[in-house]
Scaffold this motif. Structure first.
Motif, mmCIF file in Angstrom:
data_model
loop_
_atom_site.group_PDB
_atom_site.id
_atom_site.type_symbol
_atom_site.label_atom_id
_atom_site.label_comp_id
_atom_site.label_asym_id
_atom_site.label_seq_id
_atom_site.Cartn_x
_atom_site.Cartn_y
_atom_site.Cartn_z
ATOM 1 N N LYS A 161 0.810 -1.216 0.061
ATOM 2 C CA LYS A 161 -0.166 -0.037 -0.017
ATOM 3 C C LYS A 161 1.013 1.470 0.004
ATOM 4 O O LYS A 161 1.805 1.254 0.616
ATOM 5 N N ASN A 162 0.458 2.265 -0.637
ATOM 6 C CA ASN A 162 1.059 3.588 -1.011
ATOM 7 C C ASN A 162 2.136 3.650 -1.834
ATOM 8 O O ASN A 162 3.117 4.558 -1.859
ATOM 9 N N ASN A 189 -10.754 -1.111 -6.390
ATOM 10 C CA ASN A 189 -10.355 0.055 -5.539
ATOM 11 C C ASN A 189 -8.746 -0.033 -5.515
ATOM 12 O O ASN A 189 -8.342 0.067 -4.019
ATOM 13 N N TYR A 190 -7.888 -0.517 -6.345
ATOM 14 C CA TYR A 190 -6.487 -1.037 -5.962
ATOM 15 C C TYR A 190 -5.583 0.492 -6.137
ATOM 16 O O TYR A 190 -4.465 0.294 -5.657
ATOM 17 N N PHE A 191 -6.205 1.486 -6.487
ATOM 18 C CA PHE A 191 -5.314 2.738 -6.832
ATOM 19 C C PHE A 191 -5.746 3.867 -6.190
ATOM 20 O O PHE A 191 -7.139 4.103 -5.884
ATOM 21 N N ASP A 192 -4.877 4.687 -5.576
ATOM 22 C CA ASP A 192 -5.156 6.052 -5.363
ATOM 23 C C ASP A 192 -4.362 7.092 -5.827
ATOM 24 O O ASP A 192 -3.208 6.929 -6.392
ATOM 25 N N ASN A 194 -3.452 11.305 -6.953
ATOM 26 C CA ASN A 194 -3.418 12.238 -6.294
ATOM 27 C C ASN A 194 -3.904 13.766 -7.316
ATOM 28 O O ASN A 194 -3.237 13.579 -8.538
ATOM 29 N N ALA A 202 -0.355 2.875 -4.973
ATOM 30 C CA ALA A 202 -1.066 1.534 -4.660
ATOM 31 C C ALA A 202 -2.186 1.796 -3.589
ATOM 32 O O ALA A 202 -1.708 2.399 -2.418
ATOM 33 N N ALA A 203 -3.505 1.700 -3.595
ATOM 34 C CA ALA A 203 -4.117 1.472 -2.400
ATOM 35 C C ALA A 203 -4.296 0.659 -1.698
ATOM 36 O O ALA A 203 -4.915 0.745 -0.285
ATOM 37 N N VAL A 204 -3.854 -0.665 -1.960
ATOM 38 C CA VAL A 204 -3.804 -1.771 -1.111
ATOM 39 C C VAL A 204 -2.510 -2.686 -1.584
ATOM 40 O O VAL A 204 -1.788 -2.407 -2.253
#
Length: 708
Positions: A161-162, A189-192, A194, A202-204
């Motif tokens: 993650k991150n 919902n795997y990505f964040d 900005n 990576a969100a997870v």
């Protein structure tokens, strides 16, 4: 207003003959320009130059074409002017950014604008050519090089993650501001991302990634044109989802399945690891109280009384959805246990229990009470109500088929315990299929005041002079009712003769009270008392009775006294209350008293005689004849003829005549002294003892003090 002003100037110039020159021509400076398709801001495109200079004219746009010869009516151009001086006005072709007609290169890429100016003496025109510069799309770069797509490949265990996956960079050749839009396929919902730096993170942990590849589509736009970037994220060695291997499943159970019955034991599988799972299960439809106990083992839940909550008539089917989680992935969500409930005939249900029942003793079917019970049959079957027969309940029945009222089936009487005052009646409800249920009714039967007080027969009271003042008896009355209906109060209605009211009374409690001693004149007489006994029922019932009180002497032999009574209403033959009589003793017989008195007198005489002889013996030395001379009195030597023994009176002295022998009794001496020649009687008193003499000596001395 500006155009009107221009026309006024032209007219005034003509009237004042102020025209010094005539309009000979106009020129647009510049006559050709380039304009951006997405021009920002309004501006003057060209200046109208008139010949000769300073000529007052009025200019306007009269035509707009797009080559070769397309007339345009929707364009963002208009005329404008500025006033330099009173007689000098400058004209322009003006681009209005706020015009609803927008420039579009794909529609018109060239505009030819005809400008016409009118002076005092003529009209001149010229054409402005406007070339539209096409808007350029944004450019997406990777390392400064334009790109349309890329592939990213990684192992699931390599990304946590991150972690930074990619940064999107873009620019616009026209300098227009850009907007970014991101879309993932499939939607996960795997990505964040900005929104400022456009970094894709990576969100997870990628061990939680269950789908590969995932496409991220980036769209960059300047508001008119856009550019798209395709990023394919390929995750290798994916983590496998855990699964419940024995779901989905469908089962059927009867509605009377006991609480605690196990429906299923869930089984799990995870190819990546071995671990213990705690499933999360939900029940549809949801109920206020859980019908099932959920977990790896699913059970039928129970009520507080231990019975199950299953009810075919309420809910016929349940869906139990369960999922498990391996710290990264959930099971796929299709693990459902369907529980179908089958119908079982159930007995009628008392939804409202019958009220406690209160009846009053009465004849059959007179007293009633409302039960207020409510019943229904779960299957809607018809049912009947009945009273379970036993020795006590057989005395009751319903007043109507709906069984809402209870009454007596017999004449009911609780007096003297003939029938119980509290009974538990069982009601049974039976449906058409033979199923039954029951309820208990507590029936309290109240006593009715239906019995008058009854005086017991042959009651009477005897008092004698030796009877102690106070309670001498208590009236005896019975009342077959109970409670306050059997509590009795007494009142004296009459006493005959009335004079006896000073000596005898009746208290409210029924006690016969002897108030004071009666005189001897009332001995062997009789008083007749009429008494009323009243119970405390509602309404109260009463009866009257007559008792006899005999005032006897102590020697009167009591005999049996008969009395009579009457009851108020239909109660004949009542008798007065019994009371206590004086207890007969030895001295109640006059003969015995006479014997005792005679014996007492004889004994007293004997005692006095014995006492006399004892004193005589002590003083004289003998009891029955003369004895030796006593030394108690003075001897003969102490006395002589006319010799007195002197003792001064006020000092205790006295004188008494002597001359007689001491042997004579005191009585004789006193007589002798009194008969002495020349003397006078001194003291004539007969003494029977020496002590009497000693006591009276001072008196004796006073009487003899004058003798010479």
């Amino acid at each position: 207003m500006g155009v009107i002003k221009i026309y006024l100037l032209l007219v005034l110039s003509l009237l004042l003959d102020d025209v010094t020159c005539q309009l000979t021509g106009i020129a647009l400076n510049p006559d050709t320009i380039s304009l951006k398709e997405r021009q920002k801001g309004s501006l003057n495109l060209t200046l109208v130059e008139v010949t000769p200079a300073g000529t007052i004219v009025n200019c306007d746009i009269v035509n707009v074409d797009s080559p070769p010869a397309t007339a345009i009516t929707d364009y963002p151009f208009q005329r404008s002017f500025t006033t330099v001086s009173a007689n000098n006005i400058q004209w322009y072709v003006f681009y209005n950014e706020k015009s609803p007609q927008k420039l579009d290169y794909d529609v018109y890429n060239t505009y030819e604008v005809t400008v016409e100016c009118a002076g005092i003496t003529g009209i001149e025109s010229d054409i402005l050519t406007i070339n539209i510069i096409e808007n350029q799309a944004p450019i997406i770069t990777q390392g400064g090089v334009p790109t349309a797509g890329l592939n990213m490949s990684t192992d699931a265990s390599a990304i946590i993650k991150n972690d930074l996956l990619y940064t999107v960079t873009a620019n616009d050749p026209d300098g227009d501001p850009l907007t970014y839009d991101y879309k993932t396929t499939p939607q996960v919902n795997y990505f964040d991302i900005n929104p400022v730096t456009h970094e894709i993170l990576a969100a997870v942990d990628f061990l939680a990634v269950a789908v590969s590849p995932v496409t991220i589509t980036v769209n960059v736009s300047d508001g008119d044109k856009s550019k798209q970037l395709i990023i394919r994220v390929i995750v290798n060695d994916l983590n496998s989802r855990p699964e419940i291997t024995n779901l989905p499943e469908s089962i059927s159970i009867p509605e009377n399945t006991p609480a605690g019955t196990q429906l299923i034991l869930l089984k799990y599988n995870d190819v990546d690891r071995v671990q213990i799972f705690n499933p999360t299960c939900t029940v549809t439809p949801a109920t206020s109280a859980s019908v099932f106990t959920l977990g790896s083992r699913i059970y039928v839940a129970g009520k507080p009384d231990g019975t199950s909550r299953l009810d075919y008539e309420s809910i016929k089917s349940f869906s139990i959805s369960c999922t498990i989680f391996d710290d990264y992935l959930y099971s796929d969500g299709t693990d459902i246990l369907t529980v179908n409930i089958t119908d079982i005939n159930e007995p009628p249900v008392f939804t409202t229990q019958p009220n406690p029942c209160q009846l009053t003793e009465s004849q059959a079917r007179v007293s009633t009470c409302k039960l207020g019970m409510v019943l229904n049959d779960p299957e809607g079957d018809s049912f009947t109500l009945s009273i379970v027969n036993n020795a006590e309940s057989q005395r009751f029945q319903f007043t109507s088929p709906d069984a809402q009222y209870l009454t007596f089936s017999v004449d009911y009487d609780v007096d003297n315990g003939a029938m119980p005052s509290s009974v538990q009646v069982e009601i049974k409800a039976t449906d058409s299929a033979g199923q039954s249920s029951s309820a208990q009714i507590m029936v309290a039967i109240l006593d009715k005041n239906d019995n008058s007080p009854v005086f017991l027969p042959n009651q009477g009271v005897d008092v004698t002079p030796s009877t102690t003042v106070g309670t001498v008896g208590k009236l005896q009355v019975t009342d077959n009712d109970s409670g306050s209906n059997s509590e009795i109060e007494f009142a004296l209605l009459n006493i005959n003769p009335s004079v006896y009211s000073d000596f005898i009374s009746i208290l409210p409690s029924g006690q016969v009270h002897y108030t004071k001693k009666f005189p001897s004149s009332m001995q062997d007489t009789t008083a007749i008392l009429t008494i009323r006994a009243t119970d405390k029922g509602s309404p109260p019932l009463s009866s009257t009775g007559v008792i006899i009180v005999r005032f006897l002497s102590d020697v009167t032999v009591p005999v049996s006294i008969q009395s009579s009574a009457t009851a108020t209403g239909d109660q004949p033959g009542l008798s007065p209350t019994a009371s206590s009589k004086t207890q007969e003793t030895f001295f109640d017989q006059p003969t015995n008293i006479a014997i005792v008195v005679v014996l007492a007198i004889v004994l007293l005489i004997l005692l006095l005689v014995a006492f006399y002889f004892c004193i005589k013996r002590m003083l004289l030395g003998y009891c029955c004849g003369p004895g030796k001379e006593s030394s108690v009195y003075p001897s003969s030597d102490e006395y002589g003829y006319q010799n007195n023994y002197h003792r001064r009176y006020n000092s205790g002295y006295y004188k008494e005549p002597l001359g007689y022998q001491s042997k004579y009794p005191i009585r004789d001496r006193i007589e002798y002294e009194s008969n002495y020649p020349g003397s006078r009687p001194v003291y004539h008193k007969e003494y029977t003892s020496y002590s009497d003499v000693i006591r009276d000596k001072p008196l004796y001395a006073r009487q003899t003090s004058t003798i010479k």
